[in-house]
Scaffold this active site. Sequence first.
Site, PDB file in Angstrom:
ATOM      1  N   SER A 164       0.948  -1.131  -0.049  1.00 25.86           N
ATOM      2  CA  SER A 164       0.057   0.059   0.033  1.00 25.86           C
ATOM      3  C   SER A 164       0.993   1.410  -0.004  1.00 25.86           C
ATOM      4  O   SER A 164       1.950   1.044   0.535  1.00 25.86           O
ATOM      5  CB  SER A 164      -0.878   0.041   1.445  1.00 25.86           C
ATOM      6  OG  SER A 164      -1.316   1.394   1.623  1.00 25.86           O
ATOM      7  N   TYR A 177      -2.850  -1.000  10.353  1.00 22.99           N
ATOM      8  CA  TYR A 177      -2.659  -1.009   8.963  1.00 22.99           C
ATOM      9  C   TYR A 177      -1.303  -0.564   8.408  1.00 22.99           C
ATOM     10  O   TYR A 177      -0.532  -1.469   7.655  1.00 22.99           O
ATOM     11  CB  TYR A 177      -3.746  -0.378   8.298  1.00 22.99           C
ATOM     12  CG  TYR A 177      -3.970  -0.683   6.850  1.00 22.99           C
ATOM     13  CD1 TYR A 177      -4.668  -1.735   6.251  1.00 22.99           C
ATOM     14  CD2 TYR A 177      -3.317   0.169   5.898  1.00 22.99           C
ATOM     15  CE1 TYR A 177      -4.592  -2.019   4.788  1.00 22.99           C
ATOM     16  CE2 TYR A 177      -3.527   0.136   4.361  1.00 22.99           C
ATOM     17  CZ  TYR A 177      -4.116  -1.150   4.232  1.00 22.99           C
ATOM     18  OH  TYR A 177      -3.952  -1.387   2.536  1.00 22.99           O
TER      19      TYR A 177
HETATM   20  C1  BGC Z   1      -6.247   1.411   2.013  1.00 19.59           C
HETATM   21  C2  BGC Z   1      -7.442   2.457   1.588  1.00 19.59           C
HETATM   22  C3  BGC Z   1      -6.846   3.887   1.125  1.00 19.59           C
HETATM   23  C4  BGC Z   1      -5.693   3.809   0.288  1.00 19.59           C
HETATM   24  C5  BGC Z   1      -5.173   5.180   0.313  1.00 19.59           C
HETATM   25  C6  BGC Z   1      -5.144   1.776   0.931  1.00 19.59           C
HETATM   26  O1  BGC Z   1      -4.042   0.829   1.238  1.00 19.59           O
HETATM   27  O2  BGC Z   1      -6.518   0.206   2.101  1.00 19.59           O
HETATM   28  O3  BGC Z   1      -8.313   2.471   2.426  1.00 19.59           O
HETATM   29  O4  BGC Z   1      -7.961   4.620   0.795  1.00 19.59           O
HETATM   30  O5  BGC Z   1      -4.818   3.126   0.888  1.00 19.59           O
HETATM   31  O6  BGC Z   1      -5.180   6.052   1.380  1.00 19.59           O
END
Ligand code: BGC
Length: 279
Positions: A164, A177
């Site tokens: 991410s 996260y």
């Molecule tokens: C998340 C999303 C978020 C995106 C940008 C992703 O890794 O799961 O919820 O919109 O990152 O912030």
Amino acid sequence: MTSTEGAPQGVITAPLLRGQKALVTGANSGIGKATAVALGRAGADVVVNYVAGREDAEKVVEEITAFGVRAVAHEADVSDEQQVVAMVDRMVKEFGTIDVLVANAGLQRDAPITEMTLAQWQKVLDVNLTGQFLCAREAAKEFLRRGVVPEVSRAAGKIICMSSVHQIIPWSGHVNYAASKGGVQMMMATLAQELAPKRIRVNAVAPGAIKTPINRSAWETPEAEQDLMRLIPYKRVGDPEDIAHAVVGLASDLMDYVVGTTLYVDGGMTLFPGFATGG
Ligand code: BGC
């Protein structure tokens, strides 16, 4: 012998992943689903992993088999060691081997730090990080057992970790996260270093804001989408296919020399858009 001997020559004459066997975790929705379909379209046989939502997984299987390749749905919780071992065992028995692992399954359990429970922290780390570790370990064992089969691929195997932008962008209210994705980055790079001498390529794709169920609230209303645009220089929310195509490319021999890299697919989200006018 020239240095380009055996390398792709710029004209793609066959499906990029013909004859390859791919496992995509969390493939019943969102990015995982689009990726599983794209791999099938590129000629791979695909195991569609899911943890809940059997019907959705079966629909993905149908979509993939329409390309004339094989696909099966397999229920497994990627954070459960025995279930991951059993999943890869089944794949090797039924498909013969595994060539591509897309460690995609992931989730969010958001809360401010003072309200985040240990269960929320643990769940996200278990699925997003430990789950990728377990799948990578089992895939690596099979890659090493089989070695390179030149007719299939120049590599003995490819692992693509779904990361991410939050492997590098801190994210208030999402410490579990962001920490999990920071972990994915270092796990990916370390595995890439460890496995490259065995001709196993490990890379990551780091999506920005992609239209999937995980972040529905961020794009669902026109106001939310407008607000999100502040963070996206390219001024559109990504589609799952944007990520799927990056994965297909990384998995293919066209990118055989790409090792240990994170490919950001984020419309420029990691370009510090706030500095376009400030600073
Ligand atoms: C998340 C999303 C978020 C995106 C940008 C992703 O890794 O799961 O919820 O919109 O990152 O912030």
